[in-house]
Design an enzyme around this catalytic site. Sequence first.
Site, PDB file in Angstrom:
ATOM      1  N   GLY A  13       0.829  -1.221   0.000  1.00  0.00           N
ATOM      2  CA  GLY A  13       0.000   0.000   0.000  1.00  0.00           C
ATOM      3  C   GLY A  13       0.850   1.253   0.000  1.00  0.00           C
ATOM      4  N   GLY A  16      -0.149   5.114  -0.916  1.00  0.00           N
ATOM      5  CA  GLY A  16      -1.157   5.833  -0.137  1.00  0.00           C
ATOM      6  C   GLY A  16      -0.553   6.962   0.680  1.00  0.00           C
ATOM      7  N   ASP A  39       2.134  -1.761  -4.443  1.00  0.00           N
ATOM      8  CA  ASP A  39       0.741  -1.329  -4.294  1.00  0.00           C
ATOM      9  C   ASP A  39      -0.071  -2.066  -5.357  1.00  0.00           C
ATOM     10  OD1 ASP A  39      -0.485   1.505  -2.795  1.00  0.00           O
ATOM     11  OD2 ASP A  39      -1.748   0.488  -4.278  1.00  0.00           O
ATOM     12  N   ILE A  40      -1.383  -2.036  -5.204  1.00  0.00           N
ATOM     13  CA  ILE A  40      -2.244  -2.692  -6.203  1.00  0.00           C
ATOM     14  C   ILE A  40      -2.368  -1.827  -7.459  1.00  0.00           C
ATOM     15  CG2 ILE A  40      -4.447  -1.729  -5.407  1.00  0.00           C
ATOM     16  CD1 ILE A  40      -5.642  -4.553  -5.768  1.00  0.00           C
ATOM     17  N   ARG A  41      -2.095  -0.535  -7.316  1.00  0.00           N
ATOM     18  CA  ARG A  41      -2.263   0.367  -8.463  1.00  0.00           C
ATOM     19  C   ARG A  41      -0.909   0.944  -8.885  1.00  0.00           C
ATOM     20  NH1 ARG A  41      -3.316   5.975  -5.839  1.00  0.00           N
ATOM     21  NH2 ARG A  41      -3.006   5.473  -3.650  1.00  0.00           N
ATOM     22  N   TYR A 146     -14.865  -0.784   9.753  1.00  0.00           N
ATOM     23  CA  TYR A 146     -13.420  -0.511   9.706  1.00  0.00           C
ATOM     24  C   TYR A 146     -12.776  -0.774  11.065  1.00  0.00           C
ATOM     25  CZ  TYR A 146      -9.180   2.457   9.440  1.00  0.00           C
ATOM     26  OH  TYR A 146      -7.894   2.948   9.503  1.00  0.00           O
ATOM     27  N   LYS A 150      -9.915  -3.551  12.405  1.00  0.00           N
ATOM     28  CA  LYS A 150      -8.664  -3.149  13.061  1.00  0.00           C
ATOM     29  C   LYS A 150      -8.503  -3.884  14.400  1.00  0.00           C
ATOM     30  CE  LYS A 150      -6.831  -0.550  10.030  1.00  0.00           C
ATOM     31  NZ  LYS A 150      -5.534  -0.910   9.441  1.00  0.00           N
TER      32      LYS A 150
HETATM   33  P1  NAD Z   1      -4.398   5.007   1.948  1.00  0.00           P
HETATM   34  O1  NAD Z   1      -5.812   4.702   1.616  1.00  0.00           O
HETATM   35  O2  NAD Z   1      -3.895   6.364   1.662  1.00  0.00           O
HETATM   36  O3  NAD Z   1      -3.437   3.967   1.227  1.00  0.00           O
HETATM   37  C1  NAD Z   1      -3.716   2.602   1.192  1.00  0.00           C
HETATM   38  C2  NAD Z   1      -3.068   2.031  -0.049  1.00  0.00           C
HETATM   39  O4  NAD Z   1      -3.402   0.643  -0.099  1.00  0.00           O
HETATM   40  C3  NAD Z   1      -3.546   2.655  -1.349  1.00  0.00           C
HETATM   41  O5  NAD Z   1      -2.457   3.172  -2.081  1.00  0.00           O
HETATM   42  C4  NAD Z   1      -4.229   1.515  -2.095  1.00  0.00           C
HETATM   43  O6  NAD Z   1      -4.015   1.553  -3.491  1.00  0.00           O
HETATM   44  C5  NAD Z   1      -3.568   0.303  -1.462  1.00  0.00           C
HETATM   45  N1  NAD Z   1      -4.372  -0.918  -1.571  1.00  0.00           N
HETATM   46  C6  NAD Z   1      -5.712  -1.057  -1.464  1.00  0.00           C
HETATM   47  N2  NAD Z   1      -6.053  -2.342  -1.655  1.00  0.00           N
HETATM   48  C7  NAD Z   1      -4.912  -3.021  -1.876  1.00  0.00           C
HETATM   49  C8  NAD Z   1      -4.627  -4.381  -2.136  1.00  0.00           C
HETATM   50  N3  NAD Z   1      -5.589  -5.310  -2.237  1.00  0.00           N
HETATM   51  N4  NAD Z   1      -3.321  -4.738  -2.293  1.00  0.00           N
HETATM   52  C9  NAD Z   1      -2.336  -3.827  -2.219  1.00  0.00           C
HETATM   53  N5  NAD Z   1      -2.564  -2.507  -1.990  1.00  0.00           N
HETATM   54  C10 NAD Z   1      -3.838  -2.116  -1.825  1.00  0.00           C
HETATM   55  O7  NAD Z   1      -4.182   4.622   3.482  1.00  0.00           O
HETATM   56  P2  NAD Z   1      -3.115   5.216   4.496  1.00  0.00           P
HETATM   57  O8  NAD Z   1      -3.709   6.430   5.081  1.00  0.00           O
HETATM   58  O9  NAD Z   1      -1.792   5.270   3.875  1.00  0.00           O
HETATM   59  O10 NAD Z   1      -3.200   4.084   5.626  1.00  0.00           O
HETATM   60  C11 NAD Z   1      -2.263   3.036   5.737  1.00  0.00           C
HETATM   61  C12 NAD Z   1      -2.616   2.208   6.968  1.00  0.00           C
HETATM   62  O11 NAD Z   1      -2.658   3.047   8.130  1.00  0.00           O
HETATM   63  C13 NAD Z   1      -3.980   1.533   6.916  1.00  0.00           C
HETATM   64  O12 NAD Z   1      -3.912   0.299   7.587  1.00  0.00           O
HETATM   65  C14 NAD Z   1      -4.878   2.467   7.703  1.00  0.00           C
HETATM   66  O13 NAD Z   1      -5.981   1.806   8.248  1.00  0.00           O
HETATM   67  C15 NAD Z   1      -3.921   2.945   8.767  1.00  0.00           C
HETATM   68  N6  NAD Z   1      -4.322   4.215   9.353  1.00  0.00           N
HETATM   69  C16 NAD Z   1      -4.267   5.374   8.636  1.00  0.00           C
HETATM   70  C17 NAD Z   1      -4.644   6.579   9.224  1.00  0.00           C
HETATM   71  C18 NAD Z   1      -4.608   7.887   8.478  1.00  0.00           C
HETATM   72  O14 NAD Z   1      -5.068   8.913   9.009  1.00  0.00           O
HETATM   73  N7  NAD Z   1      -4.057   7.929   7.267  1.00  0.00           N
HETATM   74  C19 NAD Z   1      -5.085   6.591  10.553  1.00  0.00           C
HETATM   75  C20 NAD Z   1      -5.166   5.386  11.245  1.00  0.00           C
HETATM   76  C21 NAD Z   1      -4.744   4.218  10.639  1.00  0.00           C
HETATM   77  N1  SER Z   2      -7.784   8.327   9.600  1.00  0.00           N
HETATM   78  C1  SER Z   2      -8.478   7.099   9.471  1.00  0.00           C
HETATM   79  C2  SER Z   2      -9.808   7.277   8.859  1.00  0.00           C
HETATM   80  O1  SER Z   2     -10.370   8.344   8.990  1.00  0.00           O
HETATM   81  C3  SER Z   2      -8.652   6.476  10.822  1.00  0.00           C
HETATM   82  O2  SER Z   2      -8.040   5.247  10.818  1.00  0.00           O
HETATM   83  O3  SER Z   2     -10.313   6.359   8.285  1.00  0.00           O
END
Ligand code: NAD
Ligand code: SER
Length: 317
Positions: A13, A16, A39-41, A146, A150
Amino acid sequence: MVGHEGGRILVTGALGQIGTDLVQSLRDIHGSETVIATDIREKQGHPCIENGPYTNLDVLDKDKIFKLVVEKEIRIIYHLAAILSAKCEENSDLCEMINLEGTRNILDAAREFNLRIFAPSSIAVFGPDTPRKAPQITPLNPTTKYGMTKVDCEILGMIYFEKYGVDVRGIRYPGLISWKSPVSGGTTDYAVDIFHAALSEKSTYDCFLNAQTRLPMMYMDDAIRATISLMDEPIESLSSSRCGYNISGVSFTPEELVFEINKKLPNFVCKYKPDIRQNYADSWPDSIDDQISRNDWNWQSRFDLESIVNEMITNLK
Ligand code: NAD
Ligand code: SER
């Protein structure tokens, strides 16, 4: 052998919000060739693709995960691939599949090849019965799909640690604020989108949460420092919170954020138009008690609201 502890690092991922910053920091520390972004994309021109090795990887493809781990001599996986809160509530089957099955595949690879895993959790593990300042150890009764995935991933991580000795580590990230990557699919996204809107020609923003919604938040630089520092900690320092450490950054409402932005951009106007994401935010705590992370691995945040606003406006300009 190359890289970290005699092997390479794989990030799922990676394109992201977090991956965009994390991959760069890991490459700065360990060298570009040591960190394989996946990443998947595909996203043309993305720095993770331009500045080092990149491979397409769907985390549901267990065979490809195993193959990559062997071929690239992977020792550590930062598993960021997931579906975020708002998108999960729209498609709970997809959410369960990617968040749960994806994580199980990564943990199976770790069990087979003796890898260290970072699997992030979230403040979404908490529910309406959590005290407003969320303790580390408290019943976890989320009302969002969600949040449920988690909690399940934290439990799964602990099972793999206790039963199979897999070194799994995780942090319950607050809402993260950053400027290098766009955000989508989350409930805390407003706190990133608002800066792009404030700096746009119109300088107005329709906020999908109400003005008084207080949530735990954190600047990305703090989150990346926490992540890398937790992963570098000796295993003996970590306690039973290892798969979901609370970390606290800042806690503010949209109204307080707007007040701070207006000090820099006085013409910016925010209107409040809460949608379904208000329900998810209302089920989460206001702030986080991170005493156990402070004790176990010396965690301490650095950015307050004023410095976050300064950083965001300076960098996005
Ligand atoms: P994001 O949505 O920005 O990025 C996730 C990435 O995963 C994307 O680039 C997407 O293309 C990729 N993805 C989706 N399905 C996939 C698959 N099947 N195989 C491979 N890649 C795939 O998310 P993020 O904000 O970077 O979050 C990363 C992690 O941190 C997640 O577990 C999220 O739950 C956790 N998290 C994020 C936040 C936040 O505020 N950003 C807060 C709490 C927890
Ligand atoms: N920042 C994340 C969301 O809003 C929380 O894990 O989904």
